[in-house]
Write a protein that holds these residues in place. Structure first.
Motif, short mmCIF file in Angstrom:
data_model
loop_
_atom_site.label_atom_id
_atom_site.label_comp_id
_atom_site.label_asym_id
_atom_site.label_seq_id
_atom_site.Cartn_x
_atom_site.Cartn_y
_atom_site.Cartn_z
N PHE A 45 2.04 12.65 10.93
CA PHE A 45 0.62 13.00 10.90
C PHE A 45 -0.17 12.25 11.96
O PHE A 45 0.02 11.05 12.17
N TYR A 48 -6.59 15.07 10.79
CA TYR A 48 -6.94 16.36 10.27
C TYR A 48 -8.46 16.53 10.20
O TYR A 48 -9.21 15.57 10.04
N ASP A 56 -9.65 12.57 8.48
CA ASP A 56 -8.67 11.48 8.44
C ASP A 56 -8.02 11.40 9.82
O ASP A 56 -7.32 12.32 10.21
N SER A 58 -6.29 8.57 10.73
CA SER A 58 -5.52 7.33 10.60
C SER A 58 -4.17 7.36 11.32
O SER A 58 -3.57 6.32 11.55
N SER B 99 -5.48 11.64 0.85
CA SER B 99 -5.63 12.48 2.03
C SER B 99 -4.68 13.68 1.93
O SER B 99 -3.66 13.61 1.26
N LYS B 101 -2.86 14.79 4.23
CA LYS B 101 -1.78 14.73 5.19
C LYS B 101 -0.43 14.77 4.49
O LYS B 101 -0.25 14.22 3.41
N LEU B 102 0.53 15.43 5.13
CA LEU B 102 1.90 15.46 4.65
C LEU B 102 2.67 14.32 5.30
O LEU B 102 2.54 14.07 6.50
N PHE B 104 6.49 13.39 6.05
CA PHE B 104 7.76 14.09 6.12
C PHE B 104 8.94 13.13 6.18
O PHE B 104 8.83 12.01 6.69
#
Lengths: 115, 114
Positions: A45, A48, A56, A58, B99, B101-102, B104
């Motif tokens: 990541f 987003y 976010d 981060s 959050s 976010k994924l 993986f």
């Protein structure tokens, strides 16, 4: 309908140069994500967006990386003073909203090679 | 912070054989779990996800996965694979209330041989 598209599909640049990677999300999707996939690794990541704002960031590795989504649709990932370690496939995903019931749909990626 | 471990980087199997791709996760809070597949030269595609309820989740293309909270696992299975299942499979987590976010794992390359 059209999926997530990313341009260019491949980008070769020299160390120290500036690059921009573009993502066109699925129409109507409010959330947009950037991930980076290095060779032999899973996607990691970066940032987003919910609408126009970064919800976010981060995951951005350092201040050479920056992303924008000025109108809440298309997003651009910008990398300054590229380094060889930035070489990877940059993935973009979008979802209708945020939350686990909203599937993230991924684009094919941009392969960045820094020589 | 959460993490995902995919125990096998490569899994070769013969066509019509069963397969299990293993995934373990670590998190201090409750998670949602996902399996994505990446076919050659294509983007990641969601296979299935666990949010709540029944621990056995069925996905596309005949795949299923079972959430085991005590073992912190989410293994992916298919009773009979096809050549077309050859792809890279990624397990991912996201935290409940966190959050979006994924996170993986490193992926498992499944190769189905004739």
């Amino acid at each position: 309908g059209a999926g997530v598209s990313q341009t260019p599909s491949n980008k070769v640049t020299e160390k120290g140069k500036y690059v921009e990677l573009r993502c066109d999300p699925i129409s109507g999707h409010t959330a947009l994500y950037w991930y980076r996939q290095s060779l032999g690794q899973g996607p990691e990541f970066l940032i987003y967006f919910q609408g126009t704002g970064a919800a976010d960031d981060s995951g951005l590795p350092n201040d050479r990386f920056f992303a924008v989504r000025p109108e809440g649709s298309v997003s651009t990932l910008k990398i300054q003073r590229t380094e060889r370690g930035d070489s990877a496939v940059y993935l973009c995903a979008s979802s209708l909203g945020t939350g686990p019931t909203d599937t993230q749909y991924f684009g094919p990626g941009t392969r960045l090679t820094v020589l | 912070a959460q993490s995902v471990t995919q125990l096998d980087s490569q899994v070769p199997v013969f066509e019509e054989a069963p397969v299990e791709l293993r995934c373990n996760y670590s998190s201090s809070v409750s998670v949602y779990l996902f399996w994505y597949v990446q076919y050659p030269n294509q983007g990641l595609q969601l296979l299935l996800k666990y949010l709540s309820g029944s621990t056995l989740v069925k996905g596309i293309n005949g795949f299923e996965a079972e959430f085991n909270k005590s073992q912190t696992s989410f293994h992916l299975r298919k009773p009979s694979v096809h050549i077309s299942d050859t792809a890279e499979y990624f397990c991912a987590v996201t935290t409940q209330g966190g959050s979006e976010k994924l996170v993986f794992g490193k992926g498992t390359k499944l190769t189905v041989n004739p």
